[in-house]
Design a protein around this motif. Structure first.
Motif, PDB file in Angstrom:
ATOM      1  N   LYS A  31      14.647  54.650   8.820  1.00 49.07           N
ATOM      2  CA  LYS A  31      14.150  53.491   9.577  1.00 49.07           C
ATOM      3  C   LYS A  31      14.863  52.227   9.106  1.00 49.07           C
ATOM      4  CE  LYS A  31       9.522  54.477  11.094  1.00 49.07           C
ATOM      5  NZ  LYS A  31       8.191  54.718  10.571  1.00 49.07           N
ATOM      6  N   THR A  32      15.484  51.537  10.048  1.00 47.46           N
ATOM      7  CA  THR A  32      16.215  50.325   9.680  1.00 47.46           C
ATOM      8  C   THR A  32      15.959  49.217  10.692  1.00 47.46           C
ATOM      9  OG1 THR A  32      18.148  51.105  10.906  1.00 47.46           O
ATOM     10  CG2 THR A  32      18.129  51.542   8.534  1.00 47.46           C
ATOM     11  N   LYS A  33      16.193  48.018  10.240  1.00 48.04           N
ATOM     12  CA  LYS A  33      16.220  46.852  11.126  1.00 48.04           C
ATOM     13  C   LYS A  33      17.589  46.226  10.895  1.00 48.04           C
ATOM     14  CE  LYS A  33      14.116  42.339  11.919  1.00 48.04           C
ATOM     15  NZ  LYS A  33      15.289  41.514  11.609  1.00 48.04           N
ATOM     16  N   LEU A  34      18.401  46.209  11.930  1.00 46.00           N
ATOM     17  CA  LEU A  34      19.778  45.746  11.802  1.00 46.00           C
ATOM     18  C   LEU A  34      19.938  44.331  12.350  1.00 46.00           C
ATOM     19  CD1 LEU A  34      22.779  46.405  11.131  1.00 46.00           C
ATOM     20  CD2 LEU A  34      22.968  47.345  13.449  1.00 46.00           C
ATOM     21  N   SER A  35      20.531  43.451  11.540  1.00 47.76           N
ATOM     22  CA  SER A  35      20.890  42.107  12.004  1.00 47.76           C
ATOM     23  C   SER A  35      22.411  42.044  12.071  1.00 47.76           C
ATOM     24  CB  SER A  35      20.385  41.050  11.023  1.00 47.76           C
ATOM     25  OG  SER A  35      19.000  41.205  10.805  1.00 47.76           O
ATOM     26  N   LEU A  36      22.925  41.604  13.220  1.00 47.09           N
ATOM     27  CA  LEU A  36      24.374  41.551  13.422  1.00 47.09           C
ATOM     28  C   LEU A  36      24.877  40.106  13.420  1.00 47.09           C
ATOM     29  CD1 LEU A  36      24.564  44.168  16.321  1.00 47.09           C
ATOM     30  CD2 LEU A  36      25.282  44.515  13.963  1.00 47.09           C
ATOM     31  N   PHE A  37      26.031  39.913  12.782  1.00 47.62           N
ATOM     32  CA  PHE A  37      26.639  38.581  12.706  1.00 47.62           C
ATOM     33  C   PHE A  37      28.108  38.693  13.083  1.00 47.62           C
ATOM     34  CE2 PHE A  37      23.116  38.946   9.809  1.00 47.62           C
ATOM     35  CZ  PHE A  37      22.337  37.848  10.167  1.00 47.62           C
TER      36      PHE A  37
END
Length: 148
Positions: A31-37
């Motif tokens: 389970k992950t929460k991905l933030s993209l930049f």
């Protein structure tokens, strides 16, 4: 957010690479929460926000405009709140000099961007499942470069 969800950040200026990374993350069992930049400046602006929940792992591309991965790595390692973040260099470069420089400057692991989706998934999964306490205490050049 559930406690067993890993917060992950990826800074990469290549839109295709970001999309592939996101798709690979969606397919792994963790389970992950991905933030993209899109670049290092966006990442650092986010990480230094006052009440931000810091990611467990930052995947950092080296070659980005505005602020590159090496500059981000320096800032992270010299920032009191970010100092202990796990940093995975995620780059197309396999240059000894880049690997050496990121190692010396405190990155936790170096990943060459895999050529296939399957290898990318495997690399991400491997990094997310690492026993970081052991990995960082026994860190040497041999286990710094992730081999798939």
């Amino acid at each position: 957010m559930p406690l067993n969800t890993l917060n992950i950040a990826l800074a990469d200026d290549d839109e295709d690479d970001r999309t592939l990374f996101k798709e690979a993350m969606n397919e792994i069992k963790i389970k992950t929460k991905l933030s993209l930049f899109n670049n290092g400046k966006e990442l650092m602006d986010y990480l230094t926000l006052p009440n931000v929940i810091l990611p467990e792992i930052v995947f950092l591309d080296l070659n980005m405009p505005i602020k590159n991965g090496m500059q981000c790595l320096h800032e992270i390692r010299n920032h009191p709140r970010l100092h202990d973040l796990l940093v995975a260099i995620y780059s197309t470069s396999s240059s000894e000099a880049d690997i050496e420089e990121t190692f010396v400057n405190g990155a936790n692991i170096y990943i060459n961007k895999p050529n296939s989706f399957g290898d990318l998934k495997q690399a991400i999964e491997k990094v997310l499942q690492l026993n970081w306490q052991y990995h960082t205490s026994a860190l040497n050049k041999d286990n710094f470069l992730l081999r798939i």
